[in-house]
Design a protein around this motif. Structure first.
Motif, PDB file in Angstrom:
ATOM      1  N   TYR A  26       0.863  -1.177   0.000  1.00 29.75           N
ATOM      2  CA  TYR A  26       0.000   0.000   0.000  1.00 29.75           C
ATOM      3  C   TYR A  26       0.900   1.228   0.000  1.00 29.75           C
ATOM      4  N   SER A  28       0.854   5.706   0.754  1.00 28.00           N
ATOM      5  CA  SER A  28       0.126   6.846   1.314  1.00 28.00           C
ATOM      6  C   SER A  28       0.732   8.153   0.812  1.00 28.00           C
ATOM      7  N   ASP A  31       4.060   8.684   2.404  1.00 28.00           N
ATOM      8  CA  ASP A  31       5.131   7.912   1.766  1.00 28.00           C
ATOM      9  C   ASP A  31       5.721   8.666   0.580  1.00 28.00           C
ATOM     10  N   GLU A  86      -9.567   5.085   3.701  1.00 30.45           N
ATOM     11  CA  GLU A  86      -9.309   6.170   4.650  1.00 30.45           C
ATOM     12  C   GLU A  86      -8.755   5.591   5.946  1.00 30.45           C
ATOM     13  N   THR A  87      -7.711   6.198   6.447  1.00 28.85           N
ATOM     14  CA  THR A  87      -6.973   5.686   7.600  1.00 28.85           C
ATOM     15  C   THR A  87      -6.920   6.724   8.708  1.00 28.85           C
ATOM     16  N   TYR A  89      -5.145   8.702  11.601  1.00 29.31           N
ATOM     17  CA  TYR A  89      -3.803   9.103  12.012  1.00 29.31           C
ATOM     18  C   TYR A  89      -3.899   9.677  13.426  1.00 29.31           C
ATOM     19  N   TYR A 113      -5.366  13.362   2.487  1.00 26.54           N
ATOM     20  CA  TYR A 113      -4.096  12.981   3.108  1.00 26.54           C
ATOM     21  C   TYR A 113      -4.220  11.653   3.858  1.00 26.54           C
ATOM     22  N   ARG A 114      -5.364  11.412   4.478  1.00 26.49           N
ATOM     23  CA  ARG A 114      -5.535  10.187   5.266  1.00 26.49           C
ATOM     24  C   ARG A 114      -5.770   8.945   4.408  1.00 26.49           C
ATOM     25  N   THR A 115      -6.032   9.135   3.135  1.00 26.60           N
ATOM     26  CA  THR A 115      -6.371   8.010   2.271  1.00 26.60           C
ATOM     27  C   THR A 115      -5.131   7.248   1.822  1.00 26.60           C
ATOM     28  N   HIS A 116      -5.100   5.973   2.160  1.00 25.01           N
ATOM     29  CA  HIS A 116      -4.058   5.061   1.675  1.00 25.01           C
ATOM     30  C   HIS A 116      -4.593   4.352   0.428  1.00 25.01           C
ATOM     31  N   TRP A 117      -3.673   3.922  -0.426  1.00 23.05           N
ATOM     32  CA  TRP A 117      -4.050   3.202  -1.641  1.00 23.05           C
ATOM     33  C   TRP A 117      -3.441   1.806  -1.579  1.00 23.05           C
TER      34      TRP A 117
END
Length: 241
Positions: A26, A28, A31, A86-87, A89, A113-117
């Motif tokens: 994944y 972010s 990253d 959505e993650t 933090y 910004y909080r969304t991971h792929w």
């Protein structure tokens, strides 16, 4: 942005995103910012510990360039068929406050910004585990100082342990952790049991001058959890002897 500069930025974003995706399955926005060299890992750590007001404060470029890089990243992720997730933090502080990313604090920007792929090649169960792991609240970190020549920025007191806040070090009493008990490292079985049963705990680290890094010394745990785990292990040892 000039087309040539945009293409160069697109290449940098792609390389950073692909490297993170290959390493963790994944990727972010954080990253990517670290990968293209705009966000120093040390500054990222201070933000995670609640010592910065918002992440963009530490990014070493202007807001329009950040926005452009994030647009390029999302376009790349969508073209790769990655799954958005959505993650949460959460700050590495006793208050466990939600971390802020943007200068504006706009909810829509914060969500981006909080969304991971996540890689779509992973089985659904593994995708779910990745989401759960990424959203897990980070462990609190307490420092065992090399000397007692420090003062709490709130009460001017001192002690055997401290936490770092934006204004400076804070004692465990002011941080609300002074009721926890120190469990030194060395007994892995006891540590696992106590950690599993302690609703609150913190990792204790100490700086090694020879290795130039912080090293784990043990845990701060609830007295009840420590006492119960010690009793259980003593009983287990008697039954096995």
């Amino acid at each position: 942005m000039h087309p040539h500069n945009r293409k160069k930025l697109e290449d940098r974003v792609r390389r950073a995103a692909e490297a993170a995706l290959a390493a963790r399955k994944y990727v972010s926005p954080v990253d990517v910012l670290v990968g293209i060299g705009w966000l120093d890992p040390g500054a990222l750590k201070r933000w995670q510990q609640g010592q910065l007001g918002y992440l963009e404060e530490a990014v070493q470029t202007n807001l329009p360039r950040i926005s452009e890089a994030m647009k390029l990243f999302r376009s790349w992720a969508a073209a790769k068929g990655l799954r958005p997730s959505e993650t949460a933090y959460i700050a590495r502080t006793p208050a466990r406050q939600m971390l802020r990313f943007s200068k504006s604090g706009d909810p829509a920007i914060e969500k981006l910004y909080r969304t991971h792929w996540i890689s779509g090649d992973l089985p659904e169960k593994k995708q779910k585990r990745l989401v759960e792991r990424a959203s897990r609240a980070p462990e609190l970190v307490v420092i065992q100082p090399l000397n007692d020549a420090w003062k709490c920025h709130r009460c001017a007191g001192t002690g055997d342990f401290l936490m770092m806040e934006a204004p400076g070090p804070v004692c465990l009493r002011c941080a609300g952790l002074d009721d926890l008990e120190f469990l030194p490292a060395g007994n892995a079985l006891l540590t696992r049991r106590v950690k599993a049963n302690s609703a609150r705990h913190a990792v204790v680290v100490r700086f090694s001058r020879s290795r130039r890094r912080y090293e784990r010394q043990g845990l701060l745990v609830e007295h009840r959890a420590l006492s119960e785990a010690q009793t259980e292990l003593e009983q287990h040892n008697r039954e096995c002897s």
